[in-house]
Design an enzyme around this catalytic site. Structure first.
Site, PDB file in Angstrom:
ATOM      1  N   CYS A 114       0.820  -1.222   0.000  1.00  0.00           N
ATOM      2  CA  CYS A 114       0.000   0.000   0.000  1.00  0.00           C
ATOM      3  C   CYS A 114       0.847   1.264   0.000  1.00  0.00           C
ATOM      4  O   CYS A 114       0.364   2.332  -0.366  1.00  0.00           O
ATOM      5  CB  CYS A 114      -0.936   0.010   1.205  1.00  0.00           C
ATOM      6  SG  CYS A 114      -1.965  -1.449   1.304  1.00  0.00           S
ATOM      7  N   HIS A 255      -3.143   6.949   3.434  1.00  0.00           N
ATOM      8  CA  HIS A 255      -3.608   5.696   2.840  1.00  0.00           C
ATOM      9  C   HIS A 255      -4.969   5.369   3.436  1.00  0.00           C
ATOM     10  O   HIS A 255      -5.163   5.431   4.656  1.00  0.00           O
ATOM     11  CB  HIS A 255      -2.593   4.586   3.139  1.00  0.00           C
ATOM     12  CG  HIS A 255      -3.106   3.227   2.825  1.00  0.00           C
ATOM     13  ND1 HIS A 255      -3.737   2.933   1.650  1.00  0.00           N
ATOM     14  CD2 HIS A 255      -3.101   2.074   3.561  1.00  0.00           C
ATOM     15  CE1 HIS A 255      -4.102   1.670   1.657  1.00  0.00           C
ATOM     16  NE2 HIS A 255      -3.733   1.122   2.807  1.00  0.00           N
ATOM     17  N   ASN A 285     -10.430   0.149   0.869  1.00  0.00           N
ATOM     18  CA  ASN A 285      -8.967   0.190   0.839  1.00  0.00           C
ATOM     19  C   ASN A 285      -8.496  -0.260  -0.551  1.00  0.00           C
ATOM     20  O   ASN A 285      -8.561  -1.437  -0.873  1.00  0.00           O
ATOM     21  CB  ASN A 285      -8.427  -0.738   1.928  1.00  0.00           C
ATOM     22  CG  ASN A 285      -6.912  -0.793   1.961  1.00  0.00           C
ATOM     23  OD1 ASN A 285      -6.233  -0.316   1.060  1.00  0.00           O
ATOM     24  ND2 ASN A 285      -6.378  -1.381   3.024  1.00  0.00           N
TER      25      ASN A 285
HETATM   26  N1  ACO Z   1     -18.605  -8.537  10.312  1.00  0.00           N
HETATM   27  C1  ACO Z   1     -19.047  -8.858  11.527  1.00  0.00           C
HETATM   28  N2  ACO Z   1     -18.240  -9.307  12.499  1.00  0.00           N
HETATM   29  C2  ACO Z   1     -16.932  -9.389  12.233  1.00  0.00           C
HETATM   30  C3  ACO Z   1     -16.397  -9.068  10.966  1.00  0.00           C
HETATM   31  C4  ACO Z   1     -17.301  -8.618   9.989  1.00  0.00           C
HETATM   32  N3  ACO Z   1     -16.901  -8.276   8.751  1.00  0.00           N
HETATM   33  N4  ACO Z   1     -15.073  -9.261  11.009  1.00  0.00           N
HETATM   34  C5  ACO Z   1     -14.765  -9.685  12.242  1.00  0.00           C
HETATM   35  N5  ACO Z   1     -15.874  -9.786  12.974  1.00  0.00           N
HETATM   36  C6  ACO Z   1     -16.014 -10.233  14.347  1.00  0.00           C
HETATM   37  C7  ACO Z   1     -14.852 -11.096  14.767  1.00  0.00           C
HETATM   38  O1  ACO Z   1     -15.065 -12.425  14.365  1.00  0.00           O
HETATM   39  C8  ACO Z   1     -14.897 -10.932  16.276  1.00  0.00           C
HETATM   40  O2  ACO Z   1     -15.897 -11.764  16.778  1.00  0.00           O
HETATM   41  P1  ACO Z   1     -15.625 -12.644  18.098  1.00  0.00           P
HETATM   42  O3  ACO Z   1     -15.321 -11.642  19.176  1.00  0.00           O
HETATM   43  O4  ACO Z   1     -16.900 -13.373  18.273  1.00  0.00           O
HETATM   44  O5  ACO Z   1     -14.446 -13.488  17.740  1.00  0.00           O
HETATM   45  C9  ACO Z   1     -15.371  -9.494  16.474  1.00  0.00           C
HETATM   46  O6  ACO Z   1     -15.973  -9.099  15.218  1.00  0.00           O
HETATM   47  C10 ACO Z   1     -14.280  -8.547  16.804  1.00  0.00           C
HETATM   48  O7  ACO Z   1     -13.220  -8.730  15.913  1.00  0.00           O
HETATM   49  P2  ACO Z   1     -11.931  -7.913  16.065  1.00  0.00           P
HETATM   50  O8  ACO Z   1     -10.907  -8.425  15.136  1.00  0.00           O
HETATM   51  O9  ACO Z   1     -11.590  -7.739  17.513  1.00  0.00           O
HETATM   52  O10 ACO Z   1     -12.414  -6.497  15.516  1.00  0.00           O
HETATM   53  P3  ACO Z   1     -11.639  -5.168  15.594  1.00  0.00           P
HETATM   54  O11 ACO Z   1     -12.423  -4.211  16.392  1.00  0.00           O
HETATM   55  O12 ACO Z   1     -10.187  -5.331  15.892  1.00  0.00           O
HETATM   56  O13 ACO Z   1     -11.710  -4.701  14.074  1.00  0.00           O
HETATM   57  C11 ACO Z   1     -10.431  -4.601  12.046  1.00  0.00           C
HETATM   58  C12 ACO Z   1     -11.145  -5.487  13.017  1.00  0.00           C
HETATM   59  C13 ACO Z   1     -11.427  -3.608  11.459  1.00  0.00           C
HETATM   60  C14 ACO Z   1      -9.855  -5.429  10.917  1.00  0.00           C
HETATM   61  C15 ACO Z   1      -9.332  -3.857  12.828  1.00  0.00           C
HETATM   62  O14 ACO Z   1      -8.478  -4.771  13.451  1.00  0.00           O
HETATM   63  C16 ACO Z   1      -8.547  -2.964  11.963  1.00  0.00           C
HETATM   64  O15 ACO Z   1      -8.972  -1.892  11.626  1.00  0.00           O
HETATM   65  N6  ACO Z   1      -7.327  -3.399  11.606  1.00  0.00           N
HETATM   66  C17 ACO Z   1      -6.505  -2.710  10.669  1.00  0.00           C
HETATM   67  C18 ACO Z   1      -6.379  -3.593   9.511  1.00  0.00           C
HETATM   68  C19 ACO Z   1      -6.601  -2.917   8.211  1.00  0.00           C
HETATM   69  O16 ACO Z   1      -7.177  -1.873   8.034  1.00  0.00           O
HETATM   70  N7  ACO Z   1      -6.086  -3.581   7.246  1.00  0.00           N
HETATM   71  C20 ACO Z   1      -6.219  -3.114   5.930  1.00  0.00           C
HETATM   72  C21 ACO Z   1      -5.183  -3.677   5.132  1.00  0.00           C
HETATM   73  S1  ACO Z   1      -3.682  -3.171   5.702  1.00  0.00           S
HETATM   74  C22 ACO Z   1      -3.217  -1.938   4.824  1.00  0.00           C
HETATM   75  O17 ACO Z   1      -3.823  -1.408   3.974  1.00  0.00           O
HETATM   76  C23 ACO Z   1      -1.915  -1.488   5.172  1.00  0.00           C
END
Ligand code: ACO
Length: 341
Positions: A114, A255, A285
């Site tokens: 990215c 980004h 993204n």
């Molecule tokens: N819909 C509904 N529920 C979901 C989804 C979804 N799409 N995805 C995950 N969940 C659930 C999980 O299974 C989990 O359930 P559980 O507690 O029963 O196991 C719950 O939601 C919480 O999951 P977490 O992973 O704790 O959610 P979090 O609040 O951390 O958010 C996220 C996840 C949005 C991915 C966050 O970690 C984040 O923003 N990370 C950054 C990653 C990113 O943006 N990557 C992009 C690519 S990287 C780049 O471009 C450089």
């Protein structure tokens, strides 16, 4: 003798198909409320089979060329930042070179996930600054949808496809690319990767990997932590290199990974909401394309009006991160042809 460089154009190439959160609800256990509250994303564009990486890159290149009103034949160098090329080779940059009619342009691809567009901009600036080339086309493009597990709600909701382009040109007056800053930390390579897509696999004679083993994998929490630290660090370091204060930056163009990362980073930098450029709600993204696509839309919507000091800041797989501080002075030479109200 270093030569000044400025950005004279920006362009976009996005697929026509819109996939909303409600569309995703139909085949994975998720909800618009969950996705929007965690990421800010409401919809994204997904490429059709015909919309290849090179096809989107060519669209963005043509749009940036029209913005700047230059002759494609005057382009000296084309750099395409992508992690998802059409093929291992020829490079996507060579395909763009042929399609836009830039016969004397050198052309190559660059991969920094990215952050690729920031790396490409910095490389382009070096060629202009050294006096080697006068006009450089830089494109960030990715089609992550082909490498997503559409049954994995943790990853498939995050990404969209697209291409964004910049044109850099040698400038007689001051250098309008005030500073660039590039970083990498390969010890975090495992936190975000698309495995089994290169020579680490296949091992001759073994069974080919299942499709499931060739999808993007991510440690979301770790990437979140990395990003909210990397963005402020890169912005501060680049401002220091440019000899300006963070308060002198008019707009942050980060980004577009997700809204929570963008807001947390902006808060650490004491930046106001109006200074943040974001279209993650509409495009998701788009990896290497997201920074030019965000700036492109902010210019069309007149959020960013020249002259404006913009800090473009990227982070991504590698791990890689970096920033460029640019004084944006270019106006769309098509007039209001492409502007949105
Ligand atoms: N819909 C509904 N529920 C979901 C989804 C979804 N799409 N995805 C995950 N969940 C659930 C999980 O299974 C989990 O359930 P559980 O507690 O029963 O196991 C719950 O939601 C919480 O999951 P977490 O992973 O704790 O959610 P979090 O609040 O951390 O958010 C996220 C996840 C949005 C991915 C966050 O970690 C984040 O923003 N990370 C950054 C990653 C990113 O943006 N990557 C992009 C690519 S990287 C780049 O471009 C450089």
């Amino acid at each position: 003798m270093p030569v000044g460089a400025k950005l004279i154009g920006v362009g976009a190439g996005i697929p026509s198909a819109v996939v909303t959160n409600a569309d995703l609800e139909k085949f994975i256990e998720t909800s618009d409320e969950w996705i929007a509250s965690r990421t800010g994303i409401r919809e994204r564009r997904i490429a059709s089979e015909e919309e290849t990486t090179s096809a989107l890159a060519i669209l963005a290149a043509k749009d940036a060329i029209a913005f700047a009103q230059i002759e494609p034949s005057t382009i000296d160098l084309i750099i395409v930042a992508t992690s998802t090329p059409d093929n291992l080779y020829p490079s996507t940059a060579c395909m763009v070179q042929a399609a836009i009619g830039a016969p004397r342009a050198a052309a190559f691809d660059l991969e920094a996930a990215c952050t690729g567009i920031i790396y490409a901009l910095a490389v382009g600036q070096q060629f202009v600054g050294s006096g080697t080339f006068k006009t450089v086309l830089v494109i960030g493009v990715d089609i992550h949808s082909r490498f997503l597990n559409w049954e994995d709600r943790n990853t498939c909701i995050l990404f969209g496809d697209g291409a964004g382009a910049f044109i850099l040109q040698a400038a007689d007056g001051e250098n309008e690319i005030l500073a660039t800053y590039l970083r990498a930390d390969g010890t975090g390579a495992h936190l975000l990767h698309i495995p089994n897509t290169g020579t680490a696999y296949p091992h001759a004679g073994t069974t080919p990997p299942k499709a499931m083993d060739r999808f993007l994998q991510m440690n979301g929490r770790a990437i979140y932590e990395f990003a909210v630290h990397a963005v402020p660090e890169a912005v501060r370091a680049t401002a220091a290199k440019a000899g300006i204060r963070v308060e002198d930056i008019d707009f942050l163009v980060p980004h577009q990974a997700n809204r929570r990362i963008i807001n947390a980073a902006a808060e650490r930098l004491n930046m106001r909401k109006e200074q943040i450029v974001s279209n993650v709600d509409e495009l998701g993204n788009t990896s290497a394309a997201s920074i030019p696509l965000a700036l492109w839309q902010a210019i069309r919507r007149k959020q960013v009006q020249p002259p404006a000091i913009c800090c473009l800041v990227g982070f991504g797989g590698g791990l890689t991160w970096g920033a460029a501080i640019v004084k944006w002075t270019a106006k769309d030479k098509r007039g209001d042809y492409n502007a949105e109200d």
